[in-house]
Design a protein around this motif. Structure first.
Motif: not given
Length: 187
Positions: A55-56, A94-102, A111-112, A117-126
């Protein structure tokens, strides 16, 4: 892929509870764990499990300072097939299966596709989250939030987070010797 860091019992239990929540139909669970509890280690274990199934994964952070910190922690946990989505970064691939994203960069780019999807610091709302989480192509993709403080305004908004898993508490970590005890001298 090997996991270099041994999971603590509460981390294993948290992963089991996440799996149960996803099996029960929750698509947007949040893991609450205090600072120092190893949320990124839990995330690395989840990434390794996803990669074992081919999985990606997108791992989203709200601050540039967390990009390299996450990459380092992932590498310590045997995750080397990763790229970075940030304005300009040496690991952009972008070819890598794991992406650390800003998150800020994702808001300005396509968005690929990913399977998790794992969202770090999920309390920071965007604003991106409200839009992204509810797009048709993402409705059945699990989003897992990580935070020490899951009570920020907007986290309970329709279509965002749907389940809370408390991994452990600060007092349990102190009692187990995982964190140092503290004294408060002033409020």
């Amino acid at each position: 892929m090997s996991q270099a860091i041994e999971l603590r019992e509460y981390q294993k239990q948290t992963i089991d509870r996440l799996k149960s929540a996803l099996k029960d139909g929750h698509k947007r669970p949040v893991v609450q764990a205090p600072t120092g509890a190893g949320k990124t280690v839990i995330a690395a274990a989840l990434v390794n499990m996803a990669r074992e199934k081919g999985r990606k994964v997108l791992f989203c952070v709200p601050a540039l300072s967390l990009i390299d910190q996450t990459v380092e922690r992932f590498r310590q946990n045997g995750i080397f097939d990763l790229g970075v989505i940030q304005g300009i970064h040496d690991l952009t691939d972008y070819s890598q299966p794991v992406q650390v994203c800003s998150v800020q960069t994702l808001a300005r780019r396509n968005i690929p596709q990913a399977d998790l999807v794992i969202v770090d610091e999920a309390h920071v709302m965007f604003k991106l989250y409200q839009k992204w989480f509810n797009e048709d192509r993402w409705k059945n993709i699990p989003f897992i939030g990580l935070t020490a403080t899951p009570w920020s305004k907007g986290m309970g908004a329709e279509g965002l987070w749907d389940h809370l898993i408390v991994a452990t508490t600060t007092s349990k970590l102190i009692d187990d010797g995982s964190l140092s005890d503290f004294r408060v001298y002033a409020p």
